[in-house]
Design an enzyme around this catalytic site. Structure first.
Site, PDB file in Angstrom:
ATOM      1  NE  ARG A  82      51.669 -89.061  -2.986  1.00  0.00           N
ATOM      2  CZ  ARG A  82      51.691 -89.542  -3.183  1.00  0.00           C
ATOM      3  NH1 ARG A  82      52.765 -90.549  -3.939  1.00  0.00           N
ATOM      4  NH2 ARG A  82      50.861 -90.643  -2.590  1.00  0.00           N
ATOM      5  CE  LYS A 185      47.352 -89.311  -5.126  1.00  0.00           C
ATOM      6  NZ  LYS A 185      47.555 -89.818  -6.230  1.00  0.00           N
ATOM      7  CD  GLU A 221      52.778 -91.327 -12.250  1.00  0.00           C
ATOM      8  OE1 GLU A 221      52.640 -92.422 -11.088  1.00  0.00           O
ATOM      9  OE2 GLU A 221      53.469 -90.151 -11.941  1.00  0.00           O
TER      10      GLU A 221
HETATM   11  N1  PLP Z   1      51.581 -92.419  -9.485  1.00  0.00           N
HETATM   12  C1  PLP Z   1      49.943 -91.778  -9.807  1.00  0.00           C
HETATM   13  C2  PLP Z   1      49.919 -90.980 -11.851  1.00  0.00           C
HETATM   14  C3  PLP Z   1      49.091 -91.866  -9.245  1.00  0.00           C
HETATM   15  O1  PLP Z   1      47.820 -91.252  -9.438  1.00  0.00           O
HETATM   16  C4  PLP Z   1      49.274 -92.278  -8.346  1.00  0.00           C
HETATM   17  C5  PLP Z   1      48.319 -93.131  -7.026  1.00  0.00           C
HETATM   18  O2  PLP Z   1      48.862 -92.490  -5.856  1.00  0.00           O
HETATM   19  C6  PLP Z   1      50.535 -93.273  -8.032  1.00  0.00           C
HETATM   20  C7  PLP Z   1      51.612 -93.398  -8.874  1.00  0.00           C
HETATM   21  C8  PLP Z   1      51.413 -94.397  -6.802  1.00  0.00           C
HETATM   22  O3  PLP Z   1      51.027 -93.631  -5.846  1.00  0.00           O
HETATM   23  P1  PLP Z   1      51.356 -94.174  -4.224  1.00  0.00           P
HETATM   24  O4  PLP Z   1      52.438 -95.615  -3.845  1.00  0.00           O
HETATM   25  O5  PLP Z   1      51.702 -93.183  -3.203  1.00  0.00           O
HETATM   26  O6  PLP Z   1      49.510 -94.282  -3.474  1.00  0.00           O
HETATM   27  C1  COI Z   2      45.634 -93.898  -5.387  1.00  0.00           C
HETATM   28  O1  COI Z   2      46.804 -95.067  -6.105  1.00  0.00           O
HETATM   29  O2  COI Z   2      45.800 -93.568  -4.290  1.00  0.00           O
HETATM   30  C2  COI Z   2      45.286 -92.776  -6.727  1.00  0.00           C
HETATM   31  O3  COI Z   2      45.171 -91.802  -6.362  1.00  0.00           O
HETATM   32  C3  COI Z   2      44.970 -93.288  -7.565  1.00  0.00           C
HETATM   33  C4  COI Z   2      43.652 -92.791  -8.428  1.00  0.00           C
HETATM   34  C5  COI Z   2      43.517 -92.371  -9.717  1.00  0.00           C
HETATM   35  C6  COI Z   2      42.858 -93.545  -8.075  1.00  0.00           C
END
Ligand code: PLP
Ligand code: COI
Length: 344
Positions: A82, A185, A221
């Protein structure tokens, strides 16, 4: 090796300085080998594109102490991939997957004393980041880049912790345009959401919940997590959108919902106004959020309550939380091969 003397179970989600972090530098078209360094301070040029034009992307993953004492990462190769996509989207040199994984392993190992013990409810949050540095003024990509990985022991992201209930408030602010950067991200997505989170908190919610920016009808989301909805007729649904972050936690939970619980999973647009009445259980999910059951959503000037009138955690989210965290902590067989050991 001795662990730090910390009240692990009292930790919230905040920055705690640990001894070492990893840094690699990209100059003249190539990455340095990278090394562990002591200073948490990054000195950058005042003209750095990371500071002016948000040429910055990052990742988030966790290391946990397993029941048998091993240190486990959860699907770190997905974070590596990612970060590559994020970097490409904003014209940064990609961090090769092997450099990413090496950096994560080295940083976790070097900070062993800071990895919360098994059973403490806390974990070691890992924050890889890539920034455009060196002088620049016009709108163009940076000439030099820094890849850094630091760690911090953390507790639950939302107040309450563990599998406790949170609430979300639908925001009138847009997070991401349909063909914008929402599925990557990158830091720029988050600055714009700070006001939405603040407004959500003023309403008594933990976090903002976004609708699609084009039609303002479909669920996207939360500010820091994806969303999952258990509906009538055994359905387990998550929004389909080009503008949301492809969450590692979400894809894992969807697989568990289908294969371990036998739910009928769907990834499709969710029309909030038309469908909210059919929501039985709702959750936010992500690395920081883990799986946080949602008791209620603020929408159209009122609260909509879910399972047990918002008073308790429903059985599906309860079960999914346990399945996921048991895999992450090595408490049950990792039959999907999701965890990766950090050899200490
Ligand atoms: N959506 C957003 C905006 C996020 O910042 C995060 C955090 O990483 C997620 C979703 C969840 O992603 P992940 O499960 O890969 O941490
Ligand atoms: C995560 O869950 O890893 C994120 O990056 C979310 C962040 C806003 C703490």
């Amino acid at each position: 090796m001795e662990k730090k003397d910390i009240n692990w179970s009292e930790l919230g989600f905040g920055y705690i300085k640990t001894e070492l972090r990893f840094e690699a530098v990209y100059t003249n078209g190539k990455w340095s080998k990278g090394e562990l360094i002591e200073s948490e301070i990054i000195q950058v040029h005042e003209g750095a594109p990371a500071l002016h034009y948000s040429q910055e992307c990052f990742e988030g993953l966790k290391a946990q102490t397993a029941k048998d004492g091993r240190v486990l990462l959860f699907r770190p190769e997905m974070n590596a991939k990612r970060l590559i996509k994020s970097a490409e989207r904003i014209l940064m040199p990609v961090v090769p997957e092997d450099l990413f994984l090496e950096a994560v392993h080295q940083t976790v190992k070097a900070n062993y004393a800071w990895i919360p013990p098994y059973g403490s409810g806390a974990s070691l949050y890992i924050r890889p980041m890539l920034i455009g540095v060196a002088d620049n003024l016009g709108l163009s990509p940076a000439k030099e880049f820094i890849f850094r990985v630091f760690v911090s022991p953390v507790g639950p992201y939302y107040k309450g912790g563990g599998v406790s209930l949170i609430s979300l408030a639908v925001s009138d602010i847009d997070r991401a345009a349909p063909n914008g950067t929402g599925s990557h991200k990158i830091g720029a997505n988050y600055a714009g959401g700070l006001l939405a989170t603040q407004k959500a908190k003023e309403l008594g919610a933990n976090e903002a919940l976004y609708l699609d920016a084009a039609e303002k009808k479909y669920l996207e989301e939360a500010g820091s997590a994806n969303v999952l909805v258990a509906m009538t007729n055994n359905r387990f649904v998550t929004p389909k959108s080009k503008a949301i972050l492809p969450s590692v936690t979400r894809i894992s939970l969807m697989q568990l919902a289908e294969q371990e619980i036998g739910l009928a999973i769907e990834e499709r647009p969710i029309h909030l106004q038309n469908e909210i009445k059919e929501f039985i259980e709702v959750a936010a999910c992500g690395t920081a959020a883990v799986l946080s059951p949602v008791s209620k959503i603020w929408f159209k000037n009122r609260w909509f309550n879910f399972y047990d009138n918002g008073q308790s955690v429903g059985p599906i989210m309860q079960q999914l939380y346990h399945l996921l965290t048991q895999i992450q902590k090595g408490e049950i067989e990792d039959k999907y091969k999701w965890t990766q050991e950090v050899v200490i």
